[in-house]
Design a protein around this motif. Structure first.
Motif, PDB file in Angstrom:
ATOM      1  N   VAL A   1       1.765  -3.342  -1.701  1.00 19.62           N
ATOM      2  CA  VAL A   1       2.186  -3.252  -3.072  1.00 19.62           C
ATOM      3  C   VAL A   1       2.018  -4.471  -3.798  1.00 19.62           C
ATOM      4  O   VAL A   1       2.012  -4.674  -4.938  1.00 19.62           O
ATOM      5  CB  VAL A   1       3.511  -2.677  -2.985  1.00 19.62           C
ATOM      6  CG1 VAL A   1       4.508  -3.932  -2.139  1.00 19.62           C
ATOM      7  CG2 VAL A   1       4.159  -2.376  -4.417  1.00 19.62           C
ATOM      8  N   THR A   2       1.818  -5.791  -3.150  1.00 22.39           N
ATOM      9  CA  THR A   2       1.504  -6.985  -3.617  1.00 22.39           C
ATOM     10  C   THR A   2       0.230  -7.061  -4.635  1.00 22.39           C
ATOM     11  O   THR A   2       0.059  -7.945  -5.528  1.00 22.39           O
ATOM     12  CB  THR A   2       1.550  -7.948  -2.489  1.00 22.39           C
ATOM     13  OG1 THR A   2       0.444  -7.537  -1.566  1.00 22.39           O
ATOM     14  CG2 THR A   2       2.876  -8.438  -2.089  1.00 22.39           C
TER      15      THR A   2
ATOM     16  N   LEU B   1      -0.569  -4.529  -6.853  1.00 24.60           N
ATOM     17  CA  LEU B   1      -0.253  -3.745  -7.915  1.00 24.60           C
ATOM     18  C   LEU B   1      -0.480  -4.741  -9.166  1.00 24.60           C
ATOM     19  O   LEU B   1      -1.254  -4.054 -10.070  1.00 24.60           O
ATOM     20  CB  LEU B   1       1.080  -3.309  -7.702  1.00 24.60           C
ATOM     21  CG  LEU B   1       1.723  -2.346  -9.080  1.00 24.60           C
ATOM     22  CD1 LEU B   1       0.960  -1.081  -8.824  1.00 24.60           C
ATOM     23  CD2 LEU B   1       3.111  -1.781  -8.677  1.00 24.60           C
ATOM     24  N   ASN B   2       0.330  -5.755  -9.357  1.00 27.49           N
ATOM     25  CA  ASN B   2      -0.069  -6.299 -10.507  1.00 27.49           C
ATOM     26  C   ASN B   2      -1.254  -6.842 -10.851  1.00 27.49           C
ATOM     27  O   ASN B   2      -1.662  -7.093 -12.034  1.00 27.49           O
ATOM     28  CB  ASN B   2       1.002  -7.644 -10.575  1.00 27.49           C
ATOM     29  CG  ASN B   2       2.360  -7.247 -10.664  1.00 27.49           C
ATOM     30  OD1 ASN B   2       2.857  -6.451 -11.166  1.00 27.49           O
ATOM     31  ND2 ASN B   2       3.324  -8.009 -10.233  1.00 27.49           N
TER      32      ASN B   2
ATOM     33  N   LEU C   1      10.613   5.654  -6.074  1.00 29.92           N
ATOM     34  CA  LEU C   1      10.458   4.605  -5.441  1.00 29.92           C
ATOM     35  C   LEU C   1      11.263   4.666  -3.881  1.00 29.92           C
ATOM     36  O   LEU C   1      11.483   3.764  -3.386  1.00 29.92           O
ATOM     37  CB  LEU C   1      11.583   3.715  -6.378  1.00 29.92           C
ATOM     38  CG  LEU C   1      10.868   3.307  -7.921  1.00 29.92           C
ATOM     39  CD1 LEU C   1      11.970   2.535  -8.577  1.00 29.92           C
ATOM     40  CD2 LEU C   1       9.645   2.188  -7.363  1.00 29.92           C
TER      41      LEU C   1
ATOM     42  N   GLY D   1       3.823   1.597  -8.722  1.00 32.15           N
ATOM     43  CA  GLY D   1       3.155   1.780  -7.307  1.00 32.15           C
ATOM     44  C   GLY D   1       1.805   2.288  -7.338  1.00 32.15           C
ATOM     45  O   GLY D   1       1.362   2.784  -8.700  1.00 32.15           O
TER      46      GLY D   1
ATOM     47  N   ASP E   1       4.923   1.516  -3.292  1.00 33.35           N
ATOM     48  CA  ASP E   1       5.719   1.329  -4.561  1.00 33.35           C
ATOM     49  C   ASP E   1       6.452   0.196  -4.300  1.00 33.35           C
ATOM     50  O   ASP E   1       6.733  -0.547  -3.350  1.00 33.35           O
ATOM     51  CB  ASP E   1       6.723   2.556  -4.836  1.00 33.35           C
ATOM     52  CG  ASP E   1       7.655   2.681  -3.473  1.00 33.35           C
ATOM     53  OD1 ASP E   1       8.756   1.916  -3.626  1.00 33.35           O
ATOM     54  OD2 ASP E   1       7.443   3.269  -2.620  1.00 33.35           O
ATOM     55  N   ILE E   2       7.052  -0.367  -5.528  1.00 35.08           N
ATOM     56  CA  ILE E   2       7.723  -1.587  -5.446  1.00 35.08           C
ATOM     57  C   ILE E   2       9.185  -1.496  -4.878  1.00 35.08           C
ATOM     58  O   ILE E   2       9.798  -2.447  -4.523  1.00 35.08           O
ATOM     59  CB  ILE E   2       7.860  -2.152  -7.057  1.00 35.08           C
ATOM     60  CG1 ILE E   2       8.778  -1.097  -7.836  1.00 35.08           C
ATOM     61  CG2 ILE E   2       6.654  -2.442  -7.369  1.00 35.08           C
ATOM     62  CD1 ILE E   2       9.212  -1.567  -9.216  1.00 35.08           C
TER      63      ILE E   2
ATOM     64  N   TYR F   1      10.087  -3.112  -0.624  1.00 36.42           N
ATOM     65  CA  TYR F   1      10.892  -4.325  -0.229  1.00 36.42           C
ATOM     66  C   TYR F   1      12.307  -4.239  -0.021  1.00 36.42           C
ATOM     67  O   TYR F   1      12.677  -4.657   1.066  1.00 36.42           O
ATOM     68  CB  TYR F   1      10.529  -5.608  -1.447  1.00 36.42           C
ATOM     69  CG  TYR F   1       9.135  -5.827  -1.733  1.00 36.42           C
ATOM     70  CD1 TYR F   1       8.676  -6.590  -0.806  1.00 36.42           C
ATOM     71  CD2 TYR F   1       8.664  -5.944  -3.015  1.00 36.42           C
ATOM     72  CE1 TYR F   1       7.350  -7.363  -0.978  1.00 36.42           C
ATOM     73  CE2 TYR F   1       7.551  -6.496  -3.268  1.00 36.42           C
ATOM     74  CZ  TYR F   1       6.642  -7.021  -2.170  1.00 36.42           C
ATOM     75  OH  TYR F   1       5.591  -7.663  -2.528  1.00 36.42           O
TER      76      TYR F   1
END
Length: 180
Positions: free
Chosen positions: A83-84, A86-87, A108, A142, A168-169, A172
């Motif tokens: 997911v890191t 994603l941005n 989520l 995500g 997905d975010i 974490y």
């Protein structure tokens, strides 16, 4: 940190192209400089060449990681996106799905997206194509894989899955117990 082998580079680019298509080139040749992918302990990192040159001055056994972890290779040599990434992938995504506010929490929590939770979907999304999942306020939530094409979604049952969950975010928070 070492360069990826030709085989692993091919696997990585095939996975990235599922989500961003031909925009993979824009990930490497950005306006703020050139970027590259490096591997350490089966994890793939996305790092600028400027930062990589600075990191080369440090002995390799003292470096844990450099850059942003995009994912890792499994023991069966498949690449799994984290997911890191994603941005970095969201601005270049070709297929997108927007969720209704009522479906965001379920996604989520790691559940697939049903048609009843689908707000919008990009035109010409093909079945089994990688998609970036957004909230209705355009916040990337995500990754997923389209379970149905855009045309099939229009006629699907409200409880039918339209997107399979990948990452997905919320991971974490769910993984917090494992980290402690």
């Amino acid at each position: 940190m070492k360069r990826l082998s030709e085989e692993r580079t091919k696997i990585l680019f095939e996975k990235l192209s599922k989500y961003v298509g031909t925009n993979v080139k824009q990930l490497i040749e950005r306006s703020d400089g050139l970027y590259c992918f490096r591997e350490q302990k089966d994890r793939v990192y996305y790092v600028s060449e400027k930062l990589l040159k600075l990191a080369n001055t440090i002995p390799p056994d003292h470096i844990e990681s450099v850059g942003t972890c995009f994912g890792k290779f499994t023991k069966s040599n498949k690449f799994r996106l984290h997911v890191t990434a994603l941005n970095y992938l969201a601005p270049y995504a070709q297929s997108k799905i927007w969720l209704k506010p009522s479906a965001e929490q379920q996604f989520l929590y790691g559940h697939h997206v049903n048609k009843s939770g689908l707000g919008r979907i990009s035109e010409n999304t093909e079945k089994y194509q990688g998609v970036i999942v957004y909230s209705m306020s355009d916040l990337p939530l995500g990754f997923g894989v389209a379970a149905r094409s855009t045309a099939e979604c229009k006629h699907a049952d409200p409880l039918a899955s339209v997107c399979f969950h990948q990452a997905d975010i919320g991971e974490y928070i769910r993984a917090e117990e494992d980290l402690l």
